[in-house]
Design an enzyme around this catalytic site. Sequence first.
Site, PDB file in Angstrom:
ATOM      1  N   GLN A  53      -4.776  -1.912   9.056  1.00  0.00           N
ATOM      2  CA  GLN A  53      -4.676  -3.269   8.617  1.00  0.00           C
ATOM      3  C   GLN A  53      -5.279  -4.673   9.519  1.00  0.00           C
ATOM      4  O   GLN A  53      -4.686  -4.452  10.770  1.00  0.00           O
ATOM      5  CB  GLN A  53      -3.245  -3.433   8.247  1.00  0.00           C
ATOM      6  CG  GLN A  53      -3.169  -4.767   7.587  1.00  0.00           C
ATOM      7  CD  GLN A  53      -3.725  -4.692   6.118  1.00  0.00           C
ATOM      8  OE1 GLN A  53      -3.729  -3.762   5.487  1.00  0.00           O
ATOM      9  NE2 GLN A  53      -4.120  -5.915   5.713  1.00  0.00           N
TER      10      GLN A  53
ATOM     11  N   ASP B 277     -10.975   2.686   3.891  1.00  0.00           N
ATOM     12  CA  ASP B 277     -11.357   1.364   3.626  1.00  0.00           C
ATOM     13  C   ASP B 277     -12.613   1.090   3.888  1.00  0.00           C
ATOM     14  O   ASP B 277     -13.192  -0.065   3.469  1.00  0.00           O
ATOM     15  CB  ASP B 277     -10.570   0.558   4.984  1.00  0.00           C
ATOM     16  CG  ASP B 277      -9.696  -0.271   4.389  1.00  0.00           C
ATOM     17  OD1 ASP B 277      -9.630  -0.827   3.361  1.00  0.00           O
ATOM     18  OD2 ASP B 277      -8.813  -0.873   5.233  1.00  0.00           O
TER      19      ASP B 277
ATOM     20  N   LYS C 108       0.894  -1.150   0.007  1.00  0.00           N
ATOM     21  CA  LYS C 108      -0.047   0.012   0.111  1.00  0.00           C
ATOM     22  C   LYS C 108       0.893   1.407   0.093  1.00  0.00           C
ATOM     23  O   LYS C 108       0.676   2.061  -0.722  1.00  0.00           O
ATOM     24  CB  LYS C 108      -1.055  -0.069   1.187  1.00  0.00           C
ATOM     25  CG  LYS C 108      -2.083  -1.149   1.115  1.00  0.00           C
ATOM     26  CD  LYS C 108      -2.994  -1.339   2.302  1.00  0.00           C
ATOM     27  CE  LYS C 108      -3.870  -2.542   2.042  1.00  0.00           C
ATOM     28  NZ  LYS C 108      -4.730  -2.992   3.068  1.00  0.00           N
TER      29      LYS C 108
HETATM   30  N1  GUN Z   1      -7.093  -7.143   5.508  1.00  0.00           N
HETATM   31  C1  GUN Z   1      -7.597  -8.136   4.619  1.00  0.00           C
HETATM   32  N2  GUN Z   1      -8.097  -6.995   3.459  1.00  0.00           N
HETATM   33  C2  GUN Z   1      -8.052  -5.827   4.080  1.00  0.00           C
HETATM   34  C3  GUN Z   1      -8.491  -4.710   3.497  1.00  0.00           C
HETATM   35  O1  GUN Z   1      -9.030  -4.400   2.348  1.00  0.00           O
HETATM   36  N3  GUN Z   1      -8.224  -3.597   4.199  1.00  0.00           N
HETATM   37  C4  GUN Z   1      -7.519  -3.768   5.725  1.00  0.00           C
HETATM   38  N4  GUN Z   1      -7.541  -2.622   6.374  1.00  0.00           N
HETATM   39  N5  GUN Z   1      -7.292  -4.882   6.046  1.00  0.00           N
HETATM   40  C5  GUN Z   1      -7.548  -5.950   5.387  1.00  0.00           C
END
Ligand code: GUN
Length: 290
Positions: free
Chosen positions: A105, A128, A61
């Site tokens: 995350q 998100d 990211k």
């Molecule tokens: N863990 C697995 N997929 C995601 C996601 O799309 N966003 C976040 N923040 N954590 C994740």
Amino acid sequence: MEPLPEVTDPRVIDGRKIAQGIEGEVKKEVEKFISEHGIRPALATILVGEHPPSKLYVKLKHWACKRVGILSEDHKFPQETRQDEIIGLIDTLNRRPEIHGILVQLPLPKHIDERDVMMRIAPEKDVDGFSPESMGKMLIGREGFVPCTPKGIVRALSEFNIDLQGKEVVVVGHSNVVGKPAAIMLLNRNATVKICHVFTKDLKSHTKEADILIVATGVRGLIKADMVKEGAIVFDVGITWLDERVYGDVDFDDVLSKVKLISPVPGGVGPMTIAILMEHTLQAAKIQRS
Ligand code: GUN
């Protein structure tokens, strides 16, 4: 990212190519935003613990931010960090005007309630799409910041000009991150949607009826050819790490001859999810400047 062979099979959805297209647009828009406002969009990420896949996703990211010209700030915490410390940081980030997006995350360690954490993120910074406000709006058909993976799936379907109205969609997995929001977003587009999960009896009887099958369970190779309808579109969202390799929930080689389209693992929904996150961060910066 590991080098992947170029996608030449027209049935295989090239998530990296779709992601590149999205990121290219975001990059142009970011430059325009900077020239108009004199500031750069910025994303803060929060990672708790040492879960190796999560560490990799967060790194990817940050790399994506760099590619599109978004600033990124990396907040890392040890596994035993208390929930109130994370909440404290979120409160601080909510108040900082130069931070436009906040991403925590997942998964978080067991002693932290993910829902309490997600509920704390200011809705205008919820890139998100996991806050109750974002989720609630999505449920009533007001899609603002929606979860990035389902949005990537919807984007891919539109790239292939797939009309969703009246399509039979089966989602396997009922997580807040993928399964539930994917089901709602397809329902919002007038598909007939069914959600299966770990307690579903006779999974195959449902999956083999699906025109569009979305699988997000984390069970390696769960979906075999006899569970898939001829001509189906299959999105594999599962990721299992084994011996430095990643595997999806769909037995790709078994299923390929039956499908109209399939997203591979890796190189399918993963890169699209990250590209949508970039789009959301830019969008968050625009909202906060207007
Ligand atoms: N863990 C697995 N997929 C995601 C996601 O799309 N966003 C976040 N923040 N954590 C994740």
